[in-house]
Design a protein around this motif. Sequence first.
Motif, PDB file in Angstrom:
ATOM      1  N   GLN A 116     -12.304   1.739  17.533  1.00 13.67           N
ATOM      2  CA  GLN A 116     -13.320   0.776  17.141  1.00 13.67           C
ATOM      3  C   GLN A 116     -13.114   0.298  15.708  1.00 13.67           C
ATOM      4  O   GLN A 116     -13.301  -0.886  15.399  1.00 13.67           O
ATOM      5  N   GLU A 117     -12.712   1.209  14.847  1.00 16.67           N
ATOM      6  CA  GLU A 117     -12.453   0.824  13.458  1.00 16.67           C
ATOM      7  C   GLU A 117     -11.340  -0.221  13.384  1.00 16.67           C
ATOM      8  O   GLU A 117     -11.425  -1.178  12.609  1.00 16.67           O
ATOM      9  N   LYS A 118     -10.287  -0.045  14.192  1.00 17.77           N
ATOM     10  CA  LYS A 118      -9.180  -0.993  14.165  1.00 17.77           C
ATOM     11  C   LYS A 118      -9.634  -2.376  14.621  1.00 17.77           C
ATOM     12  O   LYS A 118      -9.201  -3.403  14.071  1.00 17.77           O
ATOM     13  N   ALA A 119     -10.518  -2.404  15.615  1.00 15.20           N
ATOM     14  CA  ALA A 119     -11.050  -3.690  16.064  1.00 15.20           C
ATOM     15  C   ALA A 119     -11.947  -4.306  14.999  1.00 15.20           C
ATOM     16  O   ALA A 119     -11.911  -5.518  14.765  1.00 15.20           O
ATOM     17  N   LEU A 120     -12.719  -3.475  14.346  1.00 20.63           N
ATOM     18  CA  LEU A 120     -13.693  -3.949  13.363  1.00 20.63           C
ATOM     19  C   LEU A 120     -13.031  -4.561  12.133  1.00 20.63           C
ATOM     20  O   LEU A 120     -13.476  -5.579  11.613  1.00 20.63           O
ATOM     21  N   ILE A 121     -11.945  -3.943  11.651  1.00 22.86           N
ATOM     22  CA  ILE A 121     -11.349  -4.371  10.379  1.00 22.86           C
ATOM     23  C   ILE A 121     -10.134  -5.275  10.556  1.00 22.86           C
ATOM     24  O   ILE A 121      -9.472  -5.638   9.587  1.00 22.86           O
ATOM     25  N   GLU A 122      -9.859  -5.647  11.787  1.00 25.29           N
ATOM     26  CA  GLU A 122      -8.640  -6.406  12.096  1.00 25.29           C
ATOM     27  C   GLU A 122      -8.447  -7.623  11.192  1.00 25.29           C
ATOM     28  O   GLU A 122      -7.341  -7.901  10.734  1.00 25.29           O
ATOM     29  N   ASP A 123      -9.523  -8.357  10.914  1.00 21.11           N
ATOM     30  CA  ASP A 123      -9.398  -9.591  10.143  1.00 21.11           C
ATOM     31  C   ASP A 123      -9.988  -9.500   8.734  1.00 21.11           C
ATOM     32  O   ASP A 123     -10.153 -10.515   8.057  1.00 21.11           O
ATOM     33  N   VAL A 124     -10.306  -8.285   8.282  1.00 18.17           N
ATOM     34  CA  VAL A 124     -10.895  -8.097   6.951  1.00 18.17           C
ATOM     35  C   VAL A 124      -9.778  -8.027   5.905  1.00 18.17           C
ATOM     36  O   VAL A 124      -8.764  -7.351   6.105  1.00 18.17           O
ATOM     37  N   LYS A 125      -9.980  -8.732   4.783  1.00 19.41           N
ATOM     38  CA  LYS A 125      -8.971  -8.762   3.725  1.00 19.41           C
ATOM     39  C   LYS A 125      -9.476  -8.024   2.478  1.00 19.41           C
ATOM     40  O   LYS A 125     -10.654  -8.087   2.137  1.00 19.41           O
ATOM     41  N   VAL A 126      -8.567  -7.315   1.802  1.00 20.16           N
ATOM     42  CA  VAL A 126      -8.859  -6.709   0.500  1.00 20.16           C
ATOM     43  C   VAL A 126      -7.699  -6.999  -0.440  1.00 20.16           C
ATOM     44  O   VAL A 126      -6.568  -7.221  -0.004  1.00 20.16           O
ATOM     45  N   THR A 127      -7.978  -6.987  -1.736  1.00 18.57           N
ATOM     46  CA  THR A 127      -6.939  -7.307  -2.722  1.00 18.57           C
ATOM     47  C   THR A 127      -6.322  -6.035  -3.300  1.00 18.57           C
ATOM     48  O   THR A 127      -6.908  -4.948  -3.230  1.00 18.57           O
ATOM     49  N   GLU A 128      -5.167  -6.195  -3.894  1.00 21.75           N
ATOM     50  CA  GLU A 128      -4.486  -5.087  -4.564  1.00 21.75           C
ATOM     51  C   GLU A 128      -5.342  -4.530  -5.688  1.00 21.75           C
ATOM     52  O   GLU A 128      -5.409  -3.311  -5.895  1.00 21.75           O
ATOM     53  N   ASP A 129      -6.010  -5.409  -6.427  1.00 19.02           N
ATOM     54  CA  ASP A 129      -6.872  -4.964  -7.533  1.00 19.02           C
ATOM     55  C   ASP A 129      -8.021  -4.096  -7.022  1.00 19.02           C
ATOM     56  O   ASP A 129      -8.398  -3.105  -7.664  1.00 19.02           O
ATOM     57  N   GLU A 130      -8.572  -4.455  -5.893  1.00 17.74           N
ATOM     58  CA  GLU A 130      -9.666  -3.666  -5.313  1.00 17.74           C
ATOM     59  C   GLU A 130      -9.167  -2.273  -4.917  1.00 17.74           C
ATOM     60  O   GLU A 130      -9.866  -1.273  -5.121  1.00 17.74           O
ATOM     61  N   ILE A 131      -7.978  -2.226  -4.359  1.00 17.81           N
ATOM     62  CA  ILE A 131      -7.417  -0.935  -3.940  1.00 17.81           C
ATOM     63  C   ILE A 131      -7.155  -0.047  -5.155  1.00 17.81           C
ATOM     64  O   ILE A 131      -7.486   1.145  -5.159  1.00 17.81           O
ATOM     65  N   LYS A 132      -6.568  -0.626  -6.211  1.00 18.27           N
ATOM     66  CA  LYS A 132      -6.275   0.148  -7.417  1.00 18.27           C
ATOM     67  C   LYS A 132      -7.551   0.661  -8.081  1.00 18.27           C
ATOM     68  O   LYS A 132      -7.591   1.794  -8.570  1.00 18.27           O
ATOM     69  N   ALA A 133      -8.584  -0.180  -8.108  1.00 15.94           N
ATOM     70  CA  ALA A 133      -9.849   0.230  -8.731  1.00 15.94           C
ATOM     71  C   ALA A 133     -10.456   1.409  -7.987  1.00 15.94           C
ATOM     72  O   ALA A 133     -10.955   2.363  -8.601  1.00 15.94           O
TER      73      ALA A 133
END
Length: 310
Positions: A116-133
Motif C-alpha cells: 500500500q505504501e508503494k501505491a501511495l507514494i508512487e507519484d510523490v516527489k521530494v528534493t535532495e535538500d529535504e532528504i539531507k535536512a
Amino acid sequence: MKKTVLTLTLAASVLALGACSEDSADKSEVIATSKVGDITQNDLYEEMKSSIGDQAFQLLMIEKVLADKYEVTKDEVNTQLEADKKQLGENFEAMIAQQGYTEDSYKKYLELNLLQEKALIEDVKVTEDEIKAKYENTKDEINVRHVVVKDEETAKKVKAEIDSGKDFAEVAKEYSIEEPAQTTGGELGWITKASQMDEDFLKGAFALEKNVISEPIKSSFGYHIIEVTDKRTIEESYEDKKAQIEKELKLEKADQTTLLPKVAKMMKDAKIDIKDKDLKTALDEFLAAADTEAPAEDAEAKTDATEDEK
C-alpha cells in the motif's frame, strides 16, 4: 509501526481466513476430531466467512491487485520487521500479541502495508535538500519512556513517586492515560527530532540529560513526565540512509485519501467475478470509491479529449 489507511482494521483473524481458504483444495478435509463431532476445513471457512468474510475478502483482493503492479520482497518485509523490533525493543512481542498477531501473521500484515505504501507514494516527489535536512535531524536518537496524565497536579504527583524510588513502569501503568502504557510501562523506544510526535514533547525530551526525570512537560496530549534512558548517534552515512529517508518523506507528504480511490480503480479494472453468493456484495461499497475521485492521469486524458473535440 505506522499503518497506511487501508490496513487500520487489519486483524490476524482476517489474514487467517485467506490462509484457511488456500491451505487445501478439499474443503471437506477434517481438521479436528472429537467425541462430539468433527470439524472440517469448510466448517471453519463458513464460520469465519460469516463473521469477517467481507472484510477479509476486501483485504485479500487489495493484496492481489497491489501485488500485480508492485513488488515487496522478503528482504523488505524482514527489514521492516527488524526496524519495528528495534523501535519497540523488549515490548515488541507484547505489542503485536495485543493486536492479535503472531510474528508470522505480523509479517503478512507488513507485506500488505508495504504494498500500500508503494501505491501511495508512487507519484510523490521530494528534493535532495529535504532528504539531507531530515538526515541531519535523525542522526541523534534517544531512548525514551514517559507517563502522560491530564493535569499538571497529577504529573507532579507522578514525578514525586518516581523520585522516591517507585518503579517507573509501575507508575506509568497506574497513572498514564495512554492505553499502550498498560503493556509497555510507558516505553516509547528510540526516537529522533524528526519523529512524528508532538513538538513540545520532542523539545522537552531532547533537552533532558540521560537518566534525569523531567519536570511536567505540557503537550497537546496532556502533561508528561519523561526519562531519557539512553542516547546514541547513528553511524550510517547519508548514502546508506538516503533511500529510507526519501521513502519516509514521501509518506509524510502523501495524501492518504487518494489511496482508497486508487486501489478501488485497480480492483474495478481487474474485473473481479465473485463466485461465492455470500460474498457477492463484499466489494460494492469499496468499488464505488473508484468513481469518487478520478486519478490524475484519467482527468488529464479527459481534458485532452475535450480539447481535441473543440
